[in-house]
Scaffold this motif. Structure first.
Motif, PDB file in Angstrom:
ATOM      1  N   PHE A 368       0.838  -1.201   0.000  1.00  0.00           N
ATOM      2  CA  PHE A 368       0.000   0.000   0.000  1.00  0.00           C
ATOM      3  C   PHE A 368       0.874   1.253   0.000  1.00  0.00           C
ATOM      4  CE2 PHE A 368      -2.582  -3.314   1.928  1.00  0.00           C
ATOM      5  CZ  PHE A 368      -3.818  -3.137   1.326  1.00  0.00           C
ATOM      6  N   THR A 369       0.746   2.076  -1.038  1.00  0.00           N
ATOM      7  CA  THR A 369       1.461   3.349  -1.046  1.00  0.00           C
ATOM      8  C   THR A 369       0.761   4.340  -0.129  1.00  0.00           C
ATOM      9  OG1 THR A 369       0.163   4.155  -2.928  1.00  0.00           O
ATOM     10  CG2 THR A 369       2.231   3.022  -3.427  1.00  0.00           C
ATOM     11  N   LYS A 370       1.550   5.268   0.413  1.00  0.00           N
ATOM     12  CA  LYS A 370       0.995   6.421   1.129  1.00  0.00           C
ATOM     13  C   LYS A 370       1.419   7.679   0.387  1.00  0.00           C
ATOM     14  CE  LYS A 370       0.635   8.732   5.618  1.00  0.00           C
ATOM     15  NZ  LYS A 370       1.042  10.097   5.272  1.00  0.00           N
ATOM     16  N   GLU A 371       0.463   8.515   0.066  1.00  0.00           N
ATOM     17  CA  GLU A 371       0.736   9.717  -0.709  1.00  0.00           C
ATOM     18  C   GLU A 371       1.234  10.825   0.218  1.00  0.00           C
ATOM     19  OE1 GLU A 371      -1.397  12.260  -4.285  1.00  0.00           O
ATOM     20  OE2 GLU A 371      -2.358  10.462  -3.502  1.00  0.00           O
ATOM     21  N   ASN A 372       2.516  10.724   0.585  1.00  0.00           N
ATOM     22  CA  ASN A 372       3.139  11.668   1.510  1.00  0.00           C
ATOM     23  C   ASN A 372       3.193  13.073   0.916  1.00  0.00           C
ATOM     24  OD1 ASN A 372       3.608   9.584   3.303  1.00  0.00           O
ATOM     25  ND2 ASN A 372       5.759   9.332   2.754  1.00  0.00           N
ATOM     26  N   THR A 373       3.207  14.058   1.807  1.00  0.00           N
ATOM     27  CA  THR A 373       3.230  15.495   1.463  1.00  0.00           C
ATOM     28  C   THR A 373       2.218  15.838   0.378  1.00  0.00           C
ATOM     29  OG1 THR A 373       5.156  15.154  -0.012  1.00  0.00           O
ATOM     30  CG2 THR A 373       5.595  15.925   2.204  1.00  0.00           C
ATOM     31  N   SER A 374       1.065  15.220   0.473  1.00  0.00           N
ATOM     32  CA  SER A 374      -0.040  15.534  -0.431  1.00  0.00           C
ATOM     33  C   SER A 374      -1.310  15.479   0.403  1.00  0.00           C
ATOM     34  CB  SER A 374      -0.070  14.546  -1.596  1.00  0.00           C
ATOM     35  OG  SER A 374      -1.152  14.813  -2.459  1.00  0.00           O
ATOM     36  N   ASN A 375      -2.052  14.389   0.295  1.00  0.00           N
ATOM     37  CA  ASN A 375      -3.256  14.265   1.120  1.00  0.00           C
ATOM     38  C   ASN A 375      -3.317  12.942   1.874  1.00  0.00           C
ATOM     39  OD1 ASN A 375      -3.686  12.583  -1.010  1.00  0.00           O
ATOM     40  ND2 ASN A 375      -5.471  13.651  -1.818  1.00  0.00           N
ATOM     41  N   GLY A 376      -2.230  12.176   1.818  1.00  0.00           N
ATOM     42  CA  GLY A 376      -2.172  10.938   2.590  1.00  0.00           C
ATOM     43  C   GLY A 376      -2.958   9.787   2.011  1.00  0.00           C
ATOM     44  N   ASP A 377      -3.388   9.891   0.755  1.00  0.00           N
ATOM     45  CA  ASP A 377      -4.171   8.809   0.149  1.00  0.00           C
ATOM     46  C   ASP A 377      -3.417   7.480   0.202  1.00  0.00           C
ATOM     47  OD1 ASP A 377      -6.220  10.497  -0.445  1.00  0.00           O
ATOM     48  OD2 ASP A 377      -5.888  10.544  -2.604  1.00  0.00           O
ATOM     49  N   ILE A 378      -4.183   6.395   0.238  1.00  0.00           N
ATOM     50  CA  ILE A 378      -3.615   5.055   0.248  1.00  0.00           C
ATOM     51  C   ILE A 378      -3.903   4.371  -1.094  1.00  0.00           C
ATOM     52  CG2 ILE A 378      -5.676   4.016   1.320  1.00  0.00           C
ATOM     53  CD1 ILE A 378      -3.822   2.085   2.798  1.00  0.00           C
ATOM     54  N   ALA A 379      -2.905   3.670  -1.604  1.00  0.00           N
ATOM     55  CA  ALA A 379      -3.032   2.920  -2.862  1.00  0.00           C
ATOM     56  C   ALA A 379      -3.503   3.822  -3.995  1.00  0.00           C
ATOM     57  CB  ALA A 379      -3.972   1.721  -2.686  1.00  0.00           C
ATOM     58  N   THR A 380      -2.835   4.959  -4.163  1.00  0.00           N
ATOM     59  CA  THR A 380      -3.156   5.898  -5.231  1.00  0.00           C
ATOM     60  C   THR A 380      -2.567   5.395  -6.542  1.00  0.00           C
ATOM     61  OG1 THR A 380      -3.022   7.688  -3.604  1.00  0.00           O
ATOM     62  CG2 THR A 380      -3.042   8.312  -5.924  1.00  0.00           C
ATOM     63  N   VAL A 381      -3.396   5.237  -7.558  1.00  0.00           N
ATOM     64  CA  VAL A 381      -2.927   4.626  -8.807  1.00  0.00           C
ATOM     65  C   VAL A 381      -1.873   5.486  -9.483  1.00  0.00           C
ATOM     66  CG1 VAL A 381      -3.623   3.838 -11.105  1.00  0.00           C
ATOM     67  CG2 VAL A 381      -5.058   3.337  -9.120  1.00  0.00           C
ATOM     68  N   ASP A 382      -2.034   6.824  -9.473  1.00  0.00           N
ATOM     69  CA  ASP A 382      -1.016   7.646 -10.124  1.00  0.00           C
ATOM     70  C   ASP A 382       0.178   7.923  -9.219  1.00  0.00           C
ATOM     71  OD1 ASP A 382      -1.741  10.964  -9.467  1.00  0.00           O
ATOM     72  OD2 ASP A 382      -3.208   9.416  -9.014  1.00  0.00           O
ATOM     73  N   VAL A 383       0.256   7.278  -8.073  1.00  0.00           N
ATOM     74  CA  VAL A 383       1.489   7.161  -7.294  1.00  0.00           C
ATOM     75  C   VAL A 383       2.129   5.798  -7.571  1.00  0.00           C
ATOM     76  CG1 VAL A 383       2.432   6.976  -4.947  1.00  0.00           C
ATOM     77  CG2 VAL A 383       0.800   8.787  -5.503  1.00  0.00           C
ATOM     78  N   ILE A 384       1.296   4.776  -7.669  1.00  0.00           N
ATOM     79  CA  ILE A 384       1.801   3.445  -7.998  1.00  0.00           C
ATOM     80  C   ILE A 384       2.492   3.445  -9.364  1.00  0.00           C
ATOM     81  CG2 ILE A 384       1.136   1.048  -8.450  1.00  0.00           C
ATOM     82  CD1 ILE A 384      -1.277   1.532  -6.556  1.00  0.00           C
ATOM     83  N   PHE A 385       1.896   4.158 -10.337  1.00  0.00           N
ATOM     84  CA  PHE A 385       2.419   4.154 -11.706  1.00  0.00           C
ATOM     85  C   PHE A 385       3.864   4.647 -11.781  1.00  0.00           C
ATOM     86  CE2 PHE A 385       2.569   6.266 -15.992  1.00  0.00           C
ATOM     87  CZ  PHE A 385       2.607   5.098 -16.739  1.00  0.00           C
ATOM     88  N   PRO A 386       4.192   5.827 -11.230  1.00  0.00           N
ATOM     89  CA  PRO A 386       5.599   6.242 -11.278  1.00  0.00           C
ATOM     90  C   PRO A 386       6.502   5.432 -10.360  1.00  0.00           C
ATOM     91  CG  PRO A 386       4.276   7.842 -10.083  1.00  0.00           C
ATOM     92  CD  PRO A 386       3.310   6.883 -10.706  1.00  0.00           C
ATOM     93  N   MET A 387       5.951   4.835  -9.309  1.00  0.00           N
ATOM     94  CA  MET A 387       6.759   4.044  -8.376  1.00  0.00           C
ATOM     95  C   MET A 387       7.214   2.719  -8.966  1.00  0.00           C
ATOM     96  SD  MET A 387       5.536   2.275  -4.763  1.00  0.00           S
ATOM     97  CE  MET A 387       4.410   1.135  -5.589  1.00  0.00           C
ATOM     98  N   ASP A 388       6.345   2.051  -9.696  1.00  0.00           N
ATOM     99  CA  ASP A 388       6.539   0.633  -9.979  1.00  0.00           C
ATOM    100  C   ASP A 388       7.714   0.256 -10.873  1.00  0.00           C
ATOM    101  OD1 ASP A 388       4.890  -0.662  -8.278  1.00  0.00           O
ATOM    102  OD2 ASP A 388       3.369  -1.225  -9.749  1.00  0.00           O
ATOM    103  N   PRO A 389       8.348   1.152 -11.623  1.00  0.00           N
ATOM    104  CA  PRO A 389       9.559   0.707 -12.323  1.00  0.00           C
ATOM    105  C   PRO A 389      10.590   0.044 -11.414  1.00  0.00           C
ATOM    106  CG  PRO A 389       8.846   2.769 -13.265  1.00  0.00           C
ATOM    107  CD  PRO A 389       7.929   2.491 -12.088  1.00  0.00           C
ATOM    108  N   ILE A 390      10.703   0.499 -10.173  1.00  0.00           N
ATOM    109  CA  ILE A 390      11.670  -0.121  -9.261  1.00  0.00           C
ATOM    110  C   ILE A 390      11.315  -1.579  -9.001  1.00  0.00           C
ATOM    111  CG2 ILE A 390      10.478   0.568  -7.116  1.00  0.00           C
ATOM    112  CD1 ILE A 390      13.202   1.046  -5.866  1.00  0.00           C
TER     113      ILE A 390
END
Length: 704
Positions: A368-390
């Motif tokens: 589960f991603t946490k959207e830090n320094t934003s609004n704290g959303d959990i499992a945000t798809v447009d956070v997962i998208f840039p994260m997942d290359p790793i």
């Protein structure tokens, strides 16, 4: 000064070796991280040094609130600071070196008598989820004499109760744990409101922090920090009895867990001691009414068991982390250069520490991603998208674990929309939004389809997505209708506001159609695969005409004299789709050089703001490594020189060294995308993951 110069020389030689001796005789450029990861496991256990020297400031949670870790050293009766800015009247041992690798932060200190190497190691090995999931960091002190003499050495280390509260006035209590031959202490809130709150600028106020170490020649005590520091600094001792005045506020005579190590008489032969800082959240995520255990707890592991297992594995994990770091740094440098490797190393633990890894009712991993320094959303798809290359590179299992919560939610009775969701709630509470996707319908649908295809490339088949194939098909039909020329809506760059006819968003939709066709081909459906490949090619040809504006392509189809980074285009090559003509990327890269600022390329013609992750994606479209480094070196220069001290930012202003922005976020995992352009590196690293999660649990049905 001669001693300091000698130490610096040894440090830089060691740094070259640590980076893998990648270029014989080449000295890597110095890198001063804006903040250094120390104890990093998840969004709640994420402690950093936001300073040039480990002794310049208190150590801090990523939200900048103090989470004090303190270490002192006493040599022949004289006390110096190694970590933290307390006590202020005690001098700091001179820091002569720092290196950040993927799993370790290594500080070097030296004066006229001794050299100290202090290492923070989080064994976040991506191909071993049982180890990676442990919420534990080792701190190791290695001391040796540099003047030929023998010196009496002790070390002090403490962990504050402030790690366990959201607000300093919350009351904490403490105690000890039986953990084999270890000394083990814990501290936590008296109230224990497990999973009782959420938010962005929010710290955990349930569960327990632990400090543990081998008991041989080690003393321990729990109680008032200032009392312990004064006693150790003046006479080299700590009290023998724990403070019994509990519970009390974490800020009232700040309670800490403290250790004193006796290293004996230290000569030129080094002497080492280590401690473990850990955190037991008890439960980590509330997922559609279910309290999920942290992944490390899924089979009944207890905190004592965690500490004993970690101690047993210490030597082996030290070797494994060193080898992992050596190999990964070597490949990062080969593919992207020295500067790129150092930025990626800094991003590695930050990315993982911005996520929580839990187990579903079938004991399968959910990330589960946490959207830090934003609004704290959990499992945000447009956070997962840039994260997942790793994770597409290093751990396909974690890439899958990041998507499953979204896929499962979209397939449940909760979700009634034709597009993909945006998020599942606010970390750590995931009840589902049921809101239609936060006006980012094209963005999130395209994100999910592209990532599913990337995971299938890792696996060599499309089996992973089979349980959710109806959802992928539905999202494809949505993009077929609305993706080519998106309506007035948000994209992932939502801080720039709504935008109609977004050319970069259209690129994503077109590539998502091609990605769906690619998945169809893997599933043996050649007819549908051909249909969507043909459609994507036709859409791409239309896009070239509609978006073209001389030597570049527009921000939006209806906006003349505009431009934007077309970072979504990077997937065309990575996934082998080859939908857009090659000269599209070439024209864009050439144009970005004309609008580049001192610290990078702005996001688009409306702003000088940029995104670190997207800029690396755009740079990855460059035709050579030299050209890639032309785009990434300004980012390195910003990080190396910015006056804003915080974990790695993913947004800043390209002509202001003192700008800051969103930070401590998992999206920096996107820096690893360059590695996906090297087939040998991608195959080598993804093949190391032999974890094959499957059979994830469905969501609970509607309440009756």
């Amino acid at each position: 000064m001669q001693i300091l110069s000698r130490a610096l020389g040894r440090y830089f030689i060691a740094t070259v070796c640590l980076a893998g001796a990648l270029s014989v005789g080449a000295e890597p450029p110095p890198f001063r991280p804006p903040a250094v990861p120390l104890v990093t496991s998840d969004p709640y256990l994420s402690i950093w040094s936001d300073a040039d020297h480990l002794t310049d400031d208190v150590t801090r949670h990523w939200t900048h609130h103090p989470h004090p870790l303190i270490s002192l050293i006493r040599v022949d009766g004289a006390t110096s600071r190694l970590m933290g800015n307390e006590p202020k009247d005690i001098p700091a041992l001179p820091q002569v070196g720092l290196e950040v690798t993927p799993t370790r932060s290594i500080y070097n200190f030296e004066d006229s008598k001794v050299h100290v190497t202090m290492t923070f190691m989080t064994a976040a090995l991506p191909y071993d989820l049982d180890i990676l999931a442990r919420p534990l960091t080792y701190i190791t002190w290695k001391v040796w004499s540099v003047d030929g003499g023998s010196h009496a050495v002790t070390i002090y280390d403490s962990v504050s109760g402030l790690l366990t509260v959201n607000k300093p006035e919350e009351k904490v209590t403490w105690g000890r744990e039986k953990a084999g031959r270890l000394i083990a202490m814990h501290i936590g809130t008296a109230q224990q409101p497990v999973l009782g709150s959420s938010g962005d600028d929010h710290r955990i106020d349930w569960g327990y922090a632990y400090l543990a170490a081998p008991s041989k020649k080690t003393q321990s005590v729990i109680g008032e920090s200032q009392n312990f520091l004064k006693s150790y600094a003046e006479v080299g001792e700590i009290p023998a009895v724990d403070d019994g005045r509990k519970p009390r506020a974490a800020s009232e005579d700040q309670p800490v867990m403290a250790l004193k190590f006796d290293l004996g008489s230290v000569t030129a032969k080094s002497v080492s001691r280590h401690a473990m800082v850990a955190y037991d959240e008890v439960y980590s995520i509330k997922y559609f009414g279910q309290d999920l255990r942290p992944y490390w707890r899924r089979n009944g592991m207890t905190p004592a068991g965690l500490l004993e297992a970690a101690e047993k594995d210490y030597e082996k994990l030290t070797q494994r982390c060193e080898e992992f770091d050596r190999q990964l740094m070597a490949d990062l440098t080969r593919v992207g250069g020295y500067r790129y490797a150092r930025m990626a190393a800094l991003a590695y633990r930050q990315c993982l520490a911005s996520c929580g890894l839990a187990a579903d009712p079938n004991k399968q991993p959910l990330l589960f991603t946490k959207e830090n320094t934003s609004n704290g959303d959990i499992a945000t798809v447009d956070v997962i998208f840039p994260m997942d290359p790793i994770f597409v590179l290093l751990s396909p299992a974690l890439a899958k674990a990041s998507l499953v919560p979204v896929l499962t939610y979209a397939a449940s009775w909760h979700w009634k929309f034709p597009n993909a969701p945006h998020d599942l709630g606010t970390y750590p509470l995931a009840p589902g939004r049921d809101d239609g996707g936060e006006a980012m319908a094209v963005e999130e649908s395209g994100n999910m389809l592209i990532l599913c295809d990337a995971i299938a490339k890792d696996d060599g088949n499309a089996n992973f997505v089979s349980p959710w194939w109806p959802q992928l098909t539905q999202w494809t039909k949505y993009l077929e209708q609305f993706g080519l020329d998106p309506e007035d809506q948000l994209c992932t760059d939502d801080f720039m506001g709504h935008l109609a006819h977004n050319a970069n968003l259209s690129v994503k939709a077109i590539l998502a159609l091609a990605a769906y066709g690619d998945l169809c081909r893997m599933r043996g459906d050649a007819a549908t695969a051909d249909k969507y490949e043909k459609l994507a090619r036709a859409d791409a040809a239309h896009w070239v005409e509609a978006a073209g504006e001389g030597e570049h392509f527009k921000l939006a189809f209806d906006k003349t004299n505009s431009w934007s980074q077309k970072y979504n285009l990077v997937w065309d090559n990575i996934l082998g789709l080859n939908i857009f003509p090659p000269d599209v990327a070439k024209k864009e890269i050439a144009y970005y050089k004309t609008v580049m600022q001192k610290y990078g390329v702005p996001l688009d013609s409306r702003t000088h703001l940029t995104k670190t992750d997207w800029s690396v994606w755009s740079a990855t479209m460059a035709g050579s490594q030299q050209e890639f480094e032309e785009f990434t070196s300004p980012i390195y220069d910003y990080l190396n020189g910015t006056t804003k001290r915080m974990p790695l930012v993913d947004s800043y202003v390209t002509d202001k060294i003192d700008s800051d922005g969103m930070h401590a976020r998992s999206v920096v995992g996107g820096l690893f995308i360059k590695m996906l352009t090297d087939p040998a590196a991608w195959k080598k690293w993804s093949a190391g993951d032999d974890t094959h999660p499957a059979n994830w649990a469905p969501l609970p049905g509607p309440s009756k």
